[in-house]
Design a protein around this motif. Structure first.
Motif, PDB file in Angstrom:
ATOM      1  N   GLU A 141       0.821  -1.203   0.000  1.00  0.00           N
ATOM      2  CA  GLU A 141       0.000   0.000   0.000  1.00  0.00           C
ATOM      3  C   GLU A 141       0.857   1.256   0.000  1.00  0.00           C
ATOM      4  N   ALA A 142       1.976   1.173   0.706  1.00  0.00           N
ATOM      5  CA  ALA A 142       2.793   2.371   0.854  1.00  0.00           C
ATOM      6  C   ALA A 142       3.351   2.843  -0.483  1.00  0.00           C
ATOM      7  N   LEU A 164      -5.754  10.450  -8.827  1.00  0.00           N
ATOM      8  CA  LEU A 164      -6.782  10.088  -7.853  1.00  0.00           C
ATOM      9  C   LEU A 164      -7.413   8.751  -8.225  1.00  0.00           C
ATOM     10  N   PHE A 167      -4.993   5.987  -7.350  1.00  0.00           N
ATOM     11  CA  PHE A 167      -4.868   5.709  -5.915  1.00  0.00           C
ATOM     12  C   PHE A 167      -6.120   5.012  -5.398  1.00  0.00           C
ATOM     13  N   ILE A 168      -7.273   5.573  -5.706  1.00  0.00           N
ATOM     14  CA  ILE A 168      -8.503   5.020  -5.123  1.00  0.00           C
ATOM     15  C   ILE A 168      -8.785   3.636  -5.692  1.00  0.00           C
ATOM     16  N   PHE A 171      -6.346   1.194  -4.100  1.00  0.00           N
ATOM     17  CA  PHE A 171      -6.655   1.077  -2.675  1.00  0.00           C
ATOM     18  C   PHE A 171      -7.907   0.229  -2.490  1.00  0.00           C
ATOM     19  N   PHE A 172      -8.865   0.459  -3.369  1.00  0.00           N
ATOM     20  CA  PHE A 172     -10.118  -0.299  -3.321  1.00  0.00           C
ATOM     21  C   PHE A 172      -9.828  -1.796  -3.377  1.00  0.00           C
ATOM     22  N   VAL A 175      -7.891  -3.296  -0.025  1.00  0.00           N
ATOM     23  CA  VAL A 175      -8.493  -3.393   1.307  1.00  0.00           C
ATOM     24  C   VAL A 175      -9.176  -4.740   1.524  1.00  0.00           C
ATOM     25  N   PHE A 176      -9.689  -5.333   0.454  1.00  0.00           N
ATOM     26  CA  PHE A 176     -10.335  -6.629   0.647  1.00  0.00           C
ATOM     27  C   PHE A 176      -9.313  -7.693   0.997  1.00  0.00           C
TER      28      PHE A 176
ATOM     29  N   VAL B 388      -3.489   5.045   5.412  1.00  0.00           N
ATOM     30  CA  VAL B 388      -2.599   4.471   4.409  1.00  0.00           C
ATOM     31  C   VAL B 388      -1.301   4.071   5.120  1.00  0.00           C
ATOM     32  N   PRO B 389      -0.863   2.831   4.966  1.00  0.00           N
ATOM     33  CA  PRO B 389       0.396   2.472   5.590  1.00  0.00           C
ATOM     34  C   PRO B 389       1.538   3.237   4.942  1.00  0.00           C
ATOM     35  N   PRO B 390       2.638   3.468   5.580  1.00  0.00           N
ATOM     36  CA  PRO B 390       3.012   2.924   6.889  1.00  0.00           C
ATOM     37  C   PRO B 390       2.647   3.873   8.030  1.00  0.00           C
ATOM     38  N   ILE B 417     -14.276  -1.154   6.113  1.00  0.00           N
ATOM     39  CA  ILE B 417     -13.216  -1.018   5.116  1.00  0.00           C
ATOM     40  C   ILE B 417     -13.756  -0.363   3.846  1.00  0.00           C
ATOM     41  N   ILE B 421     -12.477   3.396   1.944  1.00  0.00           N
ATOM     42  CA  ILE B 421     -12.192   3.768   0.546  1.00  0.00           C
ATOM     43  C   ILE B 421     -12.878   5.088   0.222  1.00  0.00           C
ATOM     44  N   LEU B 424     -11.064   7.907   1.795  1.00  0.00           N
ATOM     45  CA  LEU B 424      -9.775   8.211   1.177  1.00  0.00           C
ATOM     46  C   LEU B 424      -9.849   9.449   0.296  1.00  0.00           C
ATOM     47  N   LEU B 428      -7.253  12.698   0.235  1.00  0.00           N
ATOM     48  CA  LEU B 428      -6.400  12.866  -0.950  1.00  0.00           C
ATOM     49  C   LEU B 428      -6.632  14.227  -1.581  1.00  0.00           C
TER      50      LEU B 428
END
Lengths: 502, 484
Positions: A141-142, A164, A167-168, A171-172, A175-176, B388-390, B417, B421, B424, B428
């Motif tokens: 993720e980082a 955007l 990223f989204i 990320f989406f 997370v699962f 968002v990690p870390p 979760i 999203i 986020l 952002l």
């Protein structure tokens, strides 16, 4: 140093980014040289992997493990097998080239650009050698953070939308995977990947976990139909961003499949292999056609990346089908090996293609194919490299593009000739879109007066392109060292495929 | 009769009360030009309070005044962090208050009284002490919101806060009275939280008890700012002077967690299967309303207000797991949120100056050009809030999600979760404005030159990164507090 080689590889670029940042805006050249120094040092250190890693022994080597979070039993544990070593080497190699490639191209806040690149490099190396699922996830993720910044600050006109979305979208997906990992943690009380691999799971559990993993990795690869972020991100990203994205970041997705789906949910993986194979074929054939009609060079190469990554997923899951349905380990090994070689090869080829487009863009500030034409007349040396990489992109024998695709097609023929037939379509479609691109950009008469003023590539650009060319040709002509490096690790993976967990 | 031991156990609280009274006197007899000294004095008072807490920590949990006051590891952690974040608020507030001529004794004494309220609340062993602590905290907060009494917006916010807060207190009190009544049916009535479950008679008066529980949850929900009891949050956050908002977003949340834990676990632990679901509903509503409404905000304070609502949803995820694991996760979350919130508001304070409130998101345009360091600190805070990690915020989310899954509420974790999203996006967006946009024409964004503010804010924001890389000890501490 050798005991902590992997840690060093992760933290050297990440820590190296700090002095680069501090060198700051007033001294851009210092920042540039510093970052180049860090990148070269990282590459040199990564070469020690070849010394320290013993390909014949196989398995996870160079292990480091420290208790990180005591009450959760989370470890900071790193280890590498042949596949990791190959990917890390590719990352550090590409790392130098993107820094060199951005040298005077990035004029706006170069220190921040270079620092973000270095951090990205370190985190990517971390992803390729983390053996604790939570550590992997955190790094996975980082990497979004520096990439988000890279596209957003130095990207094209629609960069905000693209970054955007990137990223989204990613990320989406991931997370699962986090939920799945936490679920597995409830059962295993550890995040250690080796323990999770031995964890018995029912088919129902495996199915859910499989899809949670799949959505995370499929978006990253990206597979059809969740590939739509990629063309946007690629088109808007600065050249270096595109190179890292295509060359290294996409591999994180397929690498994740190897480390998570294969060992943890093998039965669900085998059960749904048809789905992945189908999606891969769609990527290869349909996305190939999509690439054909693109008018933007970067978009064309972006779509061709999706198609090429289709070969990687095809190779991995055809191995599933072969092992589980036909018990043919030899052919499965071939498919898996082909997928791995394709991963590395695509890293170099797509990186090179994006670099070439960057070279053109720096001169004419447009990526539209129709604005070019006859470039070979003013930039013969550039034309030479461009044609070479184009050939590699359509899989000409003698270049790295050929080896992997050929092995995957052979393996899929053993599974089902129809799959092989569709996969082999790539040889035609790939050639069509690549050669047509070359024809429209390089050949012909100069129609645009600005093209006539374009300057031949300079020393720095030549260095970058020669480096890519050397890698592409070396892998194409003599892939044996790479095959040998990964051989035992790949056969271990294939053996794992046969293990039922139910 | 209170023994010396009782007093020793409550020493930090007694000390703070005495110090606050002394500061009040000092303020009255001080010359106006000497007032700034109060700032450093108050910070010293709080730091000494934290020192007393840590040094005088009893080896195991003890009670004072016949069980009215509990001093255990849970309260210890919450108090230390409440004191610490309040110190941060004071440091960040100084230039802001000077610029607006608000550097007056009342600010500091009210802050300290509010902190004493928090300390009582999280140590409460009795329903009366819960109420006492809550009121001390709330009344001080109402007054703090109205600190700038000549301005319209703060006054409006204060009235709104007061009216709604009084209503919620009433609800809580009503609930407590019902529980007290129900407790009497099974034996001697008791207000003591630890005794409550012995004397509580679920069989004879289930309806009364459950009604009492529901009213108490309304009170808790209000204090946390969980939907549907969140209405006050956006207006108060936006209307209050930014330092006060910072305090409400940090120390106050620690208190709310402490109160929820005391009431629900110690008092109503036997009814956990009832309140678990109620909290889960609150959590889902908070996550949905907080995250969705935050997207459309243009004022950063208001956006952070809605983001608080969503964060309280995550905190409730941990609480609704109703077990030591869940409490530890929720406490970790509360601490994490307090640190993140203080950092985010701290950047706003650092960029505000006389006649200019840096609180619209558009005010942050091109911050990376003007002050890369401040932009970076805000970036850390935003990514941490987004999980968002870390960064620290990520691990806090992981912990509450794990707690929910552990308590067989996988669905709740998935809801959590999914809204992460959604959330986020607006974090952002702030980063987008700071990094990807050009500074607005004619904007003169400047960073306060106050040294302590800059240094402490940097440490605060960097702590989000450091704790994100190494959060084991803090988690260990939180888990130990709940006997894990």
């Amino acid at each position: 140093m050798f005991n902590h080689l992997l840690s060093l590889l992760i933290w050297l670029p990440v820590a190296g980014a700090i002095p680069v940042l501090l060198a700051g805006a007033p001294r851009p050249n210092l920042a540039r040289w510093l970052s180049l120094l860090v990148a070269v040092l990282t590459f040199v250190v990564s070469l020690f992997l070849l010394v320290q890693y013993h390909p014949d022994a196989g398995g996870m080597q160079l292990t480091e493990s420290y208790l990180w979070i005591a009450s959760w039993g989370v470890h900071y544990s790193l280890a590498a097998d042949g596949i990791s070593v190959a990917l890390i080497l590719m990352t550090t190699f590409v790392g130098i080239l993107v820094i060199a490639g951005a040298w005077e191209v990035i004029q706006d806040k170069p220190h921040q650009y270079m620092a973000a690149m270095l951090m990205l490099e370190g985190l990517l190396i971390g992803v390729f050698c983390a053996t604790d699922a939570l550590l992997f996830y955190a790094l996975f993720e980082a990497i979004l953070i520096p990439m988000f910044i890279l596209i957003g600050i130095w990207g094209g006109p629609r960069r905000v939308y693209a970054t955007l979305k990137f990223f989204i979208y990613t990320f989406f997906g991931s997370v699962f995977m986090l939920i799945a990992l936490l679920y597995l943690y409830q059962k295993a009380h550890t995040f250690d990947l080796a323990t999770l691999a031995a964890l018995p799971l029912t088919m129902k559990e495996q199915t859910w976990v499989f899809f949670a993993f799949l959505i995370a990795f499929a978006i990253k690869v990206p597979m059809v139909p969740v590939h739509t972020w990629l063309p946007d991100a690629h088109v808007e990203a600065p050249t270096g961003g595109s190179v890292v994205l295509a060359a290294v970041m996409l591999k994180v997705g397929t690498y994740g499949m190897l480390r998570f789906i294969l060992p943890i949910v093998p039965d669900a993986g085998a059960h749904f292999a048809w789905l992945i194979i189908l999606l891969s074929l769609i990527a290869i054939v349909y996305i190939g056609y999509v690439a054909l009609v693109q008018e933007d060079m970067k978009k064309l190469v972006a779509y061709s990346s999706v198609a090429h990554m289709g070969f990687v997923t095809l190779g991995i899951f055809i191995a599933f089908a072969l092992v589980r349905e036909q018990g043919s380990t030899d052919m499965a090994l071939l498919g898996m090996q082909g997928a791995m070689i394709q991963m590395i090869s695509h890293g170099f080829v797509s990186g090179a293609m994006f670099t070439c487009i960057g070279v053109l863009y720096d001169r004419l500030h447009t990526r539209q194919i129709k604005d070019y034409g006859g470039v070979i007349n003013v930039m013969p040396w550039f034309g030479f490299f461009y044609v070479l990489f184009a050939m590699a992109n359509c899989g000409l024998p003698g270049t790295s593009g050929f080896v992997g695709e050929f092995m995957v097609i052979l393996a899929s023929f053993a599974a089902n000739p129809w799959i092989a037939l569709f996969a082999a379509f790539t040889l035609i479609i790939g050639a069509a879109y690549t050669l047509w691109l070359v024809k429209r950009v390089l050949w012909g008469d100069i129609t645009n007066s600005h093209v006539a003023e374009m300057k031949e590539i300079n020393g720095r650009e030549t260095f970058v392109l020669v480096s890519f060319a050397a890698a592409v040709l070396a892998l194409g002509i003599w892939p044996q060292p790479l095959v040998h490096l990964m051989d035992s690790s790949v056969s271990q993976l294939v053996q794992q495929l046969a293990i039922h967990k139910i | 009769m209170p023994t010396l031991n009782d007093i020793l156990i409550m020493l930090p609280e007694f000390y703070l009360v005495a110090a606050a009274c002394l500061l009040l006197l000092l303020d009255a007899f001080m010359k106006p030009e000497q007032r700034p000294v109060l700032h450093w004095l108050s910070i010293a008072v709080l730091l000494v309070g934290a020192y007393l807490l840590v040094m005088g920590q009893p080896p195991q949990s003890v009670t004072a005044f016949g069980g009215m006051f509990v001093r255990d590891e849970t309260s210890e952690i919450l108090k230390v962090f409440a004191l610490l974040t309040t110190v941060l608020v004071m440091v960040y507030a100084r230039p802001y208050l000077i610029d607006r001529k608000l550097l007056i004794g009342e600010f500091y004494t009210l802050m300290i009284f509010a902190v004493i309220g928090i300390m009582l609340l999280v140590s409460a062993g009795n329903l009366v002490i819960v109420y006492l602590g809550l009121e001390l905290l709330s009344l001080s907060s109402y007054a703090l919101v109205a600190l700038n009494r000549d301005a319209k917006l703060p006054s409006e916010a204060a009235i709104k806060y007061f009216v709604l807060g009084a209503l919620a207190s009433g609800m809580l009190l009503y609930g407590m009275s019902m529980v007290y009544g129900a407790s009497g049916m099974g034996g001697t009535p008791s207000l003591d939280l630890a005794q409550l479950h012995n004397v509580m008679s679920y069989t004879t008066a289930p309806t009364l008890l459950l009604f009492g529980l529901i009213f108490m949850i309304v009170g808790i929900g209000f204090k946390l700012g969980a939907a549907p009891f969140h209405m006050w949050i956006p207006d108060v956050y936006q209307g209050a002077p930014t330092p006060v908002t910072t305090f409400i977003a940090s120390g106050s949340k620690l208190a709310a967690f402490g109160m929820a834990y005391r009431l629900l676990d110690a008092g109503m632990g036997d009814l956990s299967h009832h309140w678990q679901l109620m909290l889960a509903v609150l959590a889902v509503l908070s996550l949905a309303i907080g995250n969705l409404v935050a997207i459309v905000q243009t004022n950063l304070k208001r956006m952070l207000a809605y983001s608080t609502i969503s964060h309280m949803g995550y905190l409730l995820l941990g609480l609704s797991a109703a077990g030591p694991e869940g409490y530890a996760a929720a406490m970790f979350y509360a601490i994490c949120y307090a640190l993140m919130g203080v950092a985010a508001f701290g950047v706003m304070l650092a960029l505000s100056r006389a006649g200019f409130e840096c609180e619209e998101i558009a005010d942050f345009k091109g911050l990376n050009q003007r002050s890369p360091w401040m932009a970076f600190l805000m970036l850390l805070a935003m990514f941490s809030l987004a999980g968002v990690p870390p960064l620290f915020g990520f691990w806090a989310k992981v912990l509450v999600l794990e707690a929910a899954i552990h308590a067989d509420m996988l669905w709740l974790a998935i809801v959590g979760i999914v809204f992460a999203i959604v959330g986020l996006y607006y974090y952002l967006y702030v980063i987008k404005v700071m990094y990807f946009d050009k500074p607005a024409e004619g904007s003169t964004l400047q960073v306060q030159s106050d040294k302590p503010l800059r240094v402490v804010l940097s440490l605060n924001a960097l702590s989000l990164l450091v704790l994100g890389l190494y959060w084991g000890p803090l988690l260990g501490w939180c888990r130990r507090a709940f006997g894990l």
